[in-house]
Design a protein around this motif. Structure first.
Motif, PDB file in Angstrom:
ATOM      1  N   TYR A 147       0.858  -1.185   0.000  1.00 45.82           N
ATOM      2  CA  TYR A 147       0.000   0.000   0.000  1.00 45.82           C
ATOM      3  C   TYR A 147       0.895   1.236   0.000  1.00 45.82           C
ATOM      4  CZ  TYR A 147      -3.236   3.532   1.836  1.00 45.82           C
ATOM      5  OH  TYR A 147      -3.986   4.663   2.027  1.00 45.82           O
ATOM      6  N   ASP A 294      -5.761  -6.144  10.962  1.00 45.25           N
ATOM      7  CA  ASP A 294      -5.736  -5.616   9.597  1.00 45.25           C
ATOM      8  C   ASP A 294      -6.882  -6.244   8.797  1.00 45.25           C
ATOM      9  OD1 ASP A 294      -5.129  -4.861   7.002  1.00 45.25           O
ATOM     10  OD2 ASP A 294      -3.023  -5.470   7.097  1.00 45.25           O
ATOM     11  N   SER A 296      -7.555  -4.879   5.579  1.00 43.81           N
ATOM     12  CA  SER A 296      -7.368  -4.227   4.282  1.00 43.81           C
ATOM     13  C   SER A 296      -7.493  -5.245   3.146  1.00 43.81           C
ATOM     14  CB  SER A 296      -6.005  -3.547   4.228  1.00 43.81           C
ATOM     15  OG  SER A 296      -4.964  -4.500   4.335  1.00 43.81           O
ATOM     16  N   ALA A 330      -8.376  -0.485   7.938  1.00 50.29           N
ATOM     17  CA  ALA A 330      -8.146  -0.625   6.500  1.00 50.29           C
ATOM     18  C   ALA A 330      -7.825   0.786   6.010  1.00 50.29           C
ATOM     19  CB  ALA A 330      -9.354  -1.240   5.807  1.00 50.29           C
ATOM     20  N   SER A 331      -8.687   1.394   5.184  1.00 48.98           N
ATOM     21  CA  SER A 331      -8.478   2.785   4.810  1.00 48.98           C
ATOM     22  C   SER A 331      -8.753   3.716   5.986  1.00 48.98           C
ATOM     23  CB  SER A 331      -9.390   3.160   3.643  1.00 48.98           C
ATOM     24  OG  SER A 331      -9.060   2.393   2.508  1.00 48.98           O
ATOM     25  N   GLY A 362     -10.179  -2.255   1.025  1.00 50.22           N
ATOM     26  CA  GLY A 362      -9.583  -0.931   1.168  1.00 50.22           C
ATOM     27  C   GLY A 362      -8.087  -0.948   1.393  1.00 50.22           C
ATOM     28  N   GLY A 363      -7.561   0.220   1.776  1.00 46.76           N
ATOM     29  CA  GLY A 363      -6.125   0.432   1.935  1.00 46.76           C
ATOM     30  C   GLY A 363      -5.620  -0.020   3.294  1.00 46.76           C
ATOM     31  N   THR A 364      -4.362   0.313   3.590  1.00 45.28           N
ATOM     32  CA  THR A 364      -3.719  -0.156   4.822  1.00 45.28           C
ATOM     33  C   THR A 364      -3.153   1.038   5.579  1.00 45.28           C
ATOM     34  OG1 THR A 364      -3.095  -2.153   3.607  1.00 45.28           O
ATOM     35  CG2 THR A 364      -2.139  -1.880   5.781  1.00 45.28           C
ATOM     36  N   THR A 399      -1.279  -8.452  11.212  1.00 44.47           N
ATOM     37  CA  THR A 399      -1.280  -7.840   9.881  1.00 44.47           C
ATOM     38  C   THR A 399      -0.312  -8.582   8.969  1.00 44.47           C
ATOM     39  OG1 THR A 399      -0.798  -5.775   8.687  1.00 44.47           O
ATOM     40  CG2 THR A 399       0.509  -6.216  10.634  1.00 44.47           C
ATOM     41  N   LYS A 651      -3.409   0.216  -3.318  1.00 49.07           N
ATOM     42  CA  LYS A 651      -3.128  -1.008  -2.596  1.00 49.07           C
ATOM     43  C   LYS A 651      -2.500  -2.036  -3.506  1.00 49.07           C
ATOM     44  CE  LYS A 651      -3.033  -3.898   0.727  1.00 49.07           C
ATOM     45  NZ  LYS A 651      -2.148  -3.721   1.823  1.00 49.07           N
ATOM     46  N   PHE A 669     -13.803   2.698   0.117  1.00 50.64           N
ATOM     47  CA  PHE A 669     -13.847   1.830   1.288  1.00 50.64           C
ATOM     48  C   PHE A 669     -15.051   2.197   2.149  1.00 50.64           C
ATOM     49  CE2 PHE A 669     -12.542   1.236   5.799  1.00 50.64           C
ATOM     50  CZ  PHE A 669     -12.719  -0.129   5.817  1.00 50.64           C
TER      51      PHE A 669
END
Length: 736
Positions: A147, A294, A296, A330-331, A362-364, A399, A651, A669
């Motif tokens: 990410y 985590d 994500s 996540a995000s 979503g993102g991290t 994670t 990501k 997200f």
């Protein structure tokens, strides 16, 4: 420059990797050979980004072209790059090995002719992990998608050829994001591997949780382990574990040494008899435990299933004396509860339902979640533990660590951990070992890796012992007659030791005598033991391990200089630290962030004026990862000089629409996953979900909200204009 860059060739050189490992006691020596072959009719520069163990001491490079062997030299990074670039422009074959992260390296091979093969071999050593009576070798084989947060630079300053553009938070993103193989291309980058094991004791069971292996045993103390297959794809970490044949036969102490010039280097391994409180009647401490999990996109599939199973097991270990809290991220991130709650049966049942309902998307944005966890520990610190006991504050971070801004998180932990402890649990087939191990060190905790579902119970049981027993703290080595002042010991200070963990110290003896004392504190009690380090086993590579450990510590000091110094003083300190890192790396001959290996062939290759294009070798998607959960990485390999189609924080995978240069990509997200909403409501009614960071904001929602604000403002303005006229008509009747 001879025309390189004039042609844009998308063909990617084929690659095969052969790995030989020789293990003697605690030290493993690796020889990794990459074979590059250009199947096209064009001259090519091949670039391959690959992982190594995070504490690898890389010290040797050998390039073979047409039977000619050229040995690499350690140079400062800028000088090595200059020599490589000059050779590339002159048409000579050259190879350059650079460190991008302690666990990510890049090999570039210039002027690979049509149909030509070049062999590039590197060598390195590492110290093996020995914990809970078991040795572990962990060799990463693939760089997983990362990410990349932050605002994208319009120009790729780092000069990398990866799928991501450099950003303000990850300025070298282009160098740590190799392209992924296309979905329909199957697995690639075949690996052959052989491990020659000389344990120094009768070996019991040998296992590899992620690979099928063939084991032969020449005698009771030696074994040869091979991958079962001639071309196993590089798509997960190779993990090998072994233990003594008899339970009580694990080594309790060992000393390995190497003479390098006038200096003697040593590696001391000692298992303190009181490690983890063994043999002492110490009460189990009451704990506040914050679990950070985590969710994500990279965790989608097998990884999240394993993470949830591990967390449910951890919840079952809590007692009524403990309190807990769960943060998922996540995000954005959210709390199951805003503060730690008592671990009674009702709370545990609600937490299990909450965990089972988590979904990956979503993102991290890991740093925001860890910040919330650290702040939560501060807010609950004033609550007394039962029976007047000290309440331990612990964070368990679960994670895969698939982020590119590791330094940000490590600085955060180091600056705010206080008296708490942070433990990391690496999940999946190819977790970010650099982040997981360094975060645990910064948090004065320990780390655990879980690669396969069948390992969860055993690995988590080992972690529980560490969480539930006091650590040996204030560990120190002292020499009589002032020897402490002459011996250069790393790490500095020595880390806390948890149940089943040995003390491992690397030292440059500088003439100090063989007698020393090891001491520490456990549960408020002082412990000390005398040690004699005469004899021991000669072990080539100890000097390199000492140098690597020193560089690791210096890099950590550089990262955290601003935490305790004024900005001007911090800048000056970083300059001094960089100078010391370069000096150490050049003296011992190691690749580091500021030094590289370069080899240049003396024979001419590419004719003047003939064009050459660069191509990245695409890597496999780590086993168990779901492409559907990843965003933003083009599947096809990109030529070095072609612009990346995704300049913003992303990501991975799942091709997305191009984003204008310099504009951050929006990560879609839903901050309250559908399966999570009922559990969130049941746990704490009305608990708000924390806002996502700027790099993960839902722009379309904010634009709509902004439009509503504009309409509301116009309505208020209109009402305000009519209001005074209405009051004048009503006179003394007053307001409604």
């Amino acid at each position: 420059d001879g025309g390189e860059g004039a042609a844009q060739v998308r063909a990617v050189p084929l690659l095969g990797t052969d790995i030989k490992v020789h293990i003697s006691g605690l030290i493993a020596r690796y020889a990794v050979t990459h074979r590059f072959r250009n199947p096209t009719a064009h001259w090519t520069e091949a670039i391959y980004t690959y992982p190594l163990p995070p504490d690898s001491a890389v010290d040797r490079l050998k390039m073979t072209v047409g039977g000619r062997v050229t040995l690499g030299q350690i140079k400062e990074r800028a000088e090595a790059r200059r020599l490589y670039t000059a050779a590339k422009s002159a048409g000579r074959r050259a190879s350059l090995v650079e460190q991008q992260r302690p666990n990510i390296f890049t090999t570039a091979v210039a002027n690979l002719g049509p149909g030509e093969e070049v062999i590039v071999a590197i060598e390195f050593q590492e110290r093996l992990a020995f914990r809970d009576g078991q040795f572990t070798l962990r060799l990463p084989l693939v760089v997983g998608p990362r990410y990349i947060p932050g605002r994208a630079h319009a120009v790729t300053f780092a000069g990398g050829a990866g799928w991501a553009q450099d950003t303000d938070r990850v300025p070298d993103a282009s160098k740590i994001t190799p392209p992924l193989r296309e979905d329909g291309a199957g697995k690639g980058n075949p690996v052959t591997l052989e491990v020659a094991l000389a344990a120094g004791f009768d070996i019991g069971k040998i296992t590899s949780p992620g690979h099928d292996v063939i084991v032969t045993r020449p005698d009771s103390g030696r074994a040869v382990v091979r991958l079962d297959g001639d071309a196993v794809p590089a798509d997960r970490d190779f993990v090998l574990r072994w233990a003594p044949a008899e339970a009580g036969a694990a080594p309790q102490a060992g000393f390995f040494w190497e003479q390098a010039g006038d200096d003697t280097y040593g590696l001391l391994m000692l298992m303190p008899p009181v490690s983890g409180g063994a043999g002492l009647a110490l009460p189990r401490p009451a704990r506040d435990v914050t679990f950070v999990i985590d969710t994500s996109g990279s965790m989608k599939g097998t990884s999240l299933t394993q993470a949830k199973d591990a967390l449910v097991m951890a919840l079952d270990r809590l007692t009524l004396a403990d309190r807990f809290r769960i943060i998922r991220f996540a995000s954005g991130y959210s709390d199951m509860t805003p503060r730690p709650v008592t671990a009674d049966r009702a709370a545990i049942d609600r937490a299990k339902a909450y965990v089972r309902g988590l979904e990956a998307e979503g993102g991290t944005e890991i740093s925001n979640a860890v910040t919330a966890a650290l702040a939560g520990l501060d807010s609950g610190a004033e609550d007394a533990a039962p029976e007047g006991r000290t309440r331990l504050q612990q964070i368990v971070l679960i994670t895969d660590g698939a982020v590119g801004d590791e330094d940000r998180l490590l600085s955060l932990i180091k600056g705010r951990i206080g008296a708490a402890r942070l433990f990391t649990v690496g999940i999946g087939s190819a977790p970010n070992g650099f982040l997981m191990t360094r975060a645990a060190r910064a948090g004065r905790g320990t780390y655990t890796f879980i690669q396969a579902a069948g390992e969860i119970k055993e690995r988590m049981a080992e972690l529980f012992l560490k969480l539930e027993r006091p650590a040996l703290t204030d560990v120190a080595l002292t020499w009589p007659q002032g020897g402490t002042h002459t011996v250069e010991v790393w790490p500095r200070p020595l880390p806390d030791l948890y149940a089943g963990e040995p003390l491992v110290a690397l030292m440059k003896l500088n003439g100090a005598g063989p007698e020393l004392k090891v001491s520490g504190r456990l549960g408020g009690r002082f412990w000390e033991q005398s040690v004699t380090i005469t004899g021991g086993a000669a072990a080539p590579g100890v000097a390199g391990l000492w140098g690597r450990e020193k560089i690791r510590q210096l890099m950590a000091n550089m990262r955290t200089a601003s935490l305790h110094l004024e900005p001007t003083d911090a800048d000056a300190a970083r300059v001094d630290i960089r100078r010391e890192i370069v000096r150490t790396a050049l003296d011992i001959g190691l690749v580091s962030k500021f030094t590289s290996l370069v080899a240049v062939d003396t024979e001419p290759g590419r004719p003047a004026g003939t064009p050459m294009a660069a191509a990245q070798v695409p890597v496999n998607l780590p086993a168990g990862q779901d492409r559907a959960g990843l965003e933003g990485v083009p599947a096809a390999p990109l030529p070095t000089h072609a612009p990346s189609p995704v300049p913003g924080p992303q990501k991975t995978m799942a091709p997305t629409a191009p984003v204008p240069a310099g504009q951050a990509a929006t990560l879609a997200f839903d901050r309250t996953d559908p399966a999570m909403r009922p559990h969130l409501a049941a746990a704490v009614s009305g608990t708000p979900l924390m806002a996502a960071p700027q790099t993960a904001t839902p722009a379309h929602a904010y634009m709509g909200l902004g439009l509503l604000f504009v309409i509301a403002a116009l309505a208020i303005l209109a009402l305000g204009w009519r209001g005074p006229r209405r009051r004048r008509r009503q006179g003394s009747e007053g307001a409604d």
